[in-house]
Design a protein around this motif. Sequence first.
Motif, mmCIF file in Angstrom:
data_model
loop_
_atom_site.group_PDB
_atom_site.id
_atom_site.type_symbol
_atom_site.label_atom_id
_atom_site.label_comp_id
_atom_site.label_asym_id
_atom_site.label_seq_id
_atom_site.Cartn_x
_atom_site.Cartn_y
_atom_site.Cartn_z
ATOM 1 N N LEU A 39 0.870 -1.184 0.000
ATOM 2 C CA LEU A 39 0.000 0.000 0.000
ATOM 3 C C LEU A 39 0.900 1.225 0.000
ATOM 4 N N LYS A 40 1.049 1.841 -1.141
ATOM 5 C CA LYS A 40 1.955 2.986 -1.249
ATOM 6 C C LYS A 40 1.200 4.259 -0.847
ATOM 7 N N LEU A 41 1.582 4.794 0.305
ATOM 8 C CA LEU A 41 0.913 6.000 0.815
ATOM 9 C C LEU A 41 1.883 7.162 0.972
ATOM 10 N N ILE A 42 3.060 7.055 0.368
ATOM 11 C CA ILE A 42 4.004 8.175 0.423
ATOM 12 C C ILE A 42 3.427 9.303 -0.439
ATOM 13 N N ALA A 43 3.235 10.464 0.212
ATOM 14 C CA ALA A 43 2.462 11.547 -0.424
ATOM 15 C C ALA A 43 3.149 12.106 -1.655
ATOM 16 N N SER A 44 4.455 11.885 -1.768
ATOM 17 C CA SER A 44 5.207 12.465 -2.877
ATOM 18 C C SER A 44 5.454 11.460 -3.998
ATOM 19 N N GLU A 45 4.859 10.273 -3.910
ATOM 20 C CA GLU A 45 5.086 9.263 -4.948
ATOM 21 C C GLU A 45 3.812 8.991 -5.737
ATOM 22 N N ASN A 46 4.015 8.363 -6.902
ATOM 23 C CA ASN A 46 2.883 8.041 -7.765
ATOM 24 C C ASN A 46 3.293 6.882 -8.657
ATOM 25 N N TYR A 47 2.481 6.560 -9.648
ATOM 26 C CA TYR A 47 2.831 5.560 -10.658
ATOM 27 C C TYR A 47 2.671 6.224 -12.021
ATOM 28 N N ALA A 48 3.785 6.473 -12.704
ATOM 29 C CA ALA A 48 3.701 7.093 -14.038
ATOM 30 C C ALA A 48 3.195 6.062 -15.046
ATOM 31 N N SER A 49 2.642 6.554 -16.132
ATOM 32 C CA SER A 49 2.090 5.646 -17.156
ATOM 33 C C SER A 49 3.225 4.932 -17.892
ATOM 34 N N PRO A 50 2.932 3.772 -18.525
ATOM 35 C CA PRO A 50 3.963 3.113 -19.332
ATOM 36 C C PRO A 50 4.527 4.038 -20.411
ATOM 37 N N ALA A 51 3.702 4.910 -20.985
ATOM 38 C CA ALA A 51 4.218 5.820 -22.033
ATOM 39 C C ALA A 51 5.273 6.756 -21.452
ATOM 40 N N VAL A 52 5.002 7.287 -20.244
ATOM 41 C CA VAL A 52 5.985 8.174 -19.599
ATOM 42 C C VAL A 52 7.252 7.386 -19.263
ATOM 43 N N THR A 270 8.094 19.759 -8.814
ATOM 44 C CA THR A 270 8.592 18.503 -9.362
ATOM 45 C C THR A 270 7.547 18.029 -10.369
ATOM 46 N N THR A 271 7.900 17.006 -11.131
ATOM 47 C CA THR A 271 6.944 16.524 -12.135
ATOM 48 C C THR A 271 6.455 15.103 -11.834
ATOM 49 N N HIS A 272 6.934 14.513 -10.725
ATOM 50 C CA HIS A 272 6.654 13.093 -10.502
ATOM 51 C C HIS A 272 5.696 12.830 -9.335
ATOM 52 N N LYS A 273 5.242 13.869 -8.666
ATOM 53 C CA LYS A 273 4.375 13.602 -7.494
ATOM 54 C C LYS A 273 2.927 13.541 -7.964
ATOM 55 N N THR A 406 -2.630 10.421 -1.025
ATOM 56 C CA THR A 406 -3.531 9.598 -1.829
ATOM 57 C C THR A 406 -3.192 9.502 -3.326
ATOM 58 N N PRO A 407 -2.197 10.262 -3.872
ATOM 59 C CA PRO A 407 -2.001 10.211 -5.335
ATOM 60 C C PRO A 407 -1.754 8.808 -5.898
ATOM 61 N N ALA A 408 -0.896 8.020 -5.255
ATOM 62 C CA ALA A 408 -0.517 6.729 -5.860
ATOM 63 C C ALA A 408 -1.686 5.747 -5.859
ATOM 64 N N LEU A 409 -2.305 5.548 -4.709
ATOM 65 C CA LEU A 409 -3.379 4.544 -4.665
ATOM 66 C C LEU A 409 -4.605 5.000 -5.448
ATOM 67 N N THR A 410 -4.768 6.315 -5.612
ATOM 68 C CA THR A 410 -5.867 6.792 -6.475
ATOM 69 C C THR A 410 -5.583 6.401 -7.920
ATOM 70 N N THR A 411 -4.305 6.455 -8.325
ATOM 71 C CA THR A 411 -3.950 5.991 -9.676
ATOM 72 C C THR A 411 -4.340 4.528 -9.859
ATOM 73 N N ARG A 412 -4.221 3.727 -8.794
ATOM 74 C CA ARG A 412 -4.604 2.308 -8.889
ATOM 75 C C ARG A 412 -6.110 2.106 -8.899
ATOM 76 N N PRO A 470 -5.275 -3.707 -9.548
ATOM 77 C CA PRO A 470 -3.865 -4.032 -9.838
ATOM 78 C C PRO A 470 -3.088 -2.855 -10.420
ATOM 79 N N LEU A 471 -1.794 -2.859 -10.163
ATOM 80 C CA LEU A 471 -0.899 -1.839 -10.721
ATOM 81 C C LEU A 471 -0.467 -2.297 -12.117
ATOM 82 N N TYR A 472 -0.579 -1.418 -13.100
ATOM 83 C CA TYR A 472 -0.307 -1.743 -14.506
ATOM 84 C C TYR A 472 -1.028 -3.058 -14.855
#
Length: 478
Positions: A39-52, A270-273, A406-412, A470-472
């Motif tokens: 469960l990734k809850l680090i506020a500054s992390e996310n999951y970028a798309s495969p294209a990125v 930053t561009t990754h959060k 919430t950014p990362a788990l919202t992406t999921r 699931p992630l990706y």
Amino acid sequence: MTDSLISSAYSQALEVIASVEPRIAEATRQELADQRSSLKLIASENYASPAVLMTMGTWFSDKYAEGTVGHRFYAGCQNVDTVESLAAEHARELFGAPYAYVQPHSGIDANLVAFWSILANKVESPYLEKMQAKNVNELSEADWETLRHEFGNQRLLGMSLDAGGHLTHGFRPNISGKMFHQQQYGTDPETGLLDYDAVAAKAREFKPLVLVAGYSAYPRRVNFAKMREIADEVGAVLMVDMAHFAGLVAGKVFTGEENPVPYAHLTTTTTHKSLRGPRGGMVLAQEEFAADVDRGCPMVLGGPLSHVMAAKAVAFAEARTPAFQDYAQKVADNAKSLAEGFLTRGANLVTGGTDNHIVLLDVSSFGLTGRQAESALLDAGVVTNRNSVPADPNGAWYTSGVRLGTPALTTRGFGHDEFDTVADLIVDVLSNTGAGTTKAGGPSKASYVLGDGVADRVTSRSAEMLDKHPLYPGLVLS
Ligand code: DSN
């Protein structure tokens, strides 16, 4: 792009890597497995798309391109020019900014470029006048001494680290706290909220050249019109660090006076959060600062990472879609669900809640330091980071808080119910963790004792949610 194309591209790329250094290929596979199962809850992390992600893995990595578009210190930069121009154009459109500089490698780099351009633009030094008229080699030692004095004695007012500001906002041990004569503003001791009257009073007294707004751990929105009023009243430059909430600005959740870009002289990010792009930084500026920002490389930065600038262009193209706006709104809605989940279970939150993407949990009521809480949560597959709370008695290393985002788990695809369950799992872990002791038997701020069976119970409840989101999802490595 189909799932099978992505699966095949990554599987083959890993084979190529394994043919040279199999342990790196293995670590890369393991990282995906770990990210998928925690469960990734680090506020500054996310999951970028495969294209990125894929855009970063190309031969643009091999090209030196110091300078700016059309003015490089190396030949053969025509394709880098295309990439940098497009990334900057997308950024200007996305954020409505007059000027965008997409070269910074990180948020700290972006802030250093902003400091450099403020000093170069605003410090009235005889050195600068002479430098415009003379060859730099003709300047005397006295000229350089003047420069060091003028540049080294400017004033910066920023949010303190324990109130939620960033290291680069004037924290003493950071270079920003050493190169500037600094003072810090905090939050109201009762409410934990930003007190604009107190910031204004401090600014009137201190008269900074730079007023820094923005945060890394403040769970509330900021009124940037008010911050600009304060800056104007004392003749300061307003610099806003929106690294954490750039995605909420791009996604039009923060609009009007909550959008810093029209109010700040310089906006860094930053561009990754929450923006969900590649790991990197960016500076947005009003025209008067553009020429100095443009000199960021090579005056402040090493050569631009062209492959990452390309990935920024791809991420910005993604961020201007209605789907990204929907995502950004869900990030904020989910943070509210997470906060409510804690409050209904009796936990303490700094400021009593959230209206951005951050929830700052004060773990002292569980009898734990932030470090103990972070470690116990990790044992149960919940990835967070410890964080100071205002006036933290445990300092910046052990801390009394845990920052959640919430950014990362919202992406999921997590929504209200899942975030309520996340609150339940975290309370379960912390209620069943005790403070440990040192080897000598005294109280420890680091060691902890997690109750029997808690990690398994929490991991198994998390797995149900993670399997559902699931992630990706289509990515299957052969
Ligand atoms: N590391 C970033 C964060 O976690 O907020 C900022 O330094």
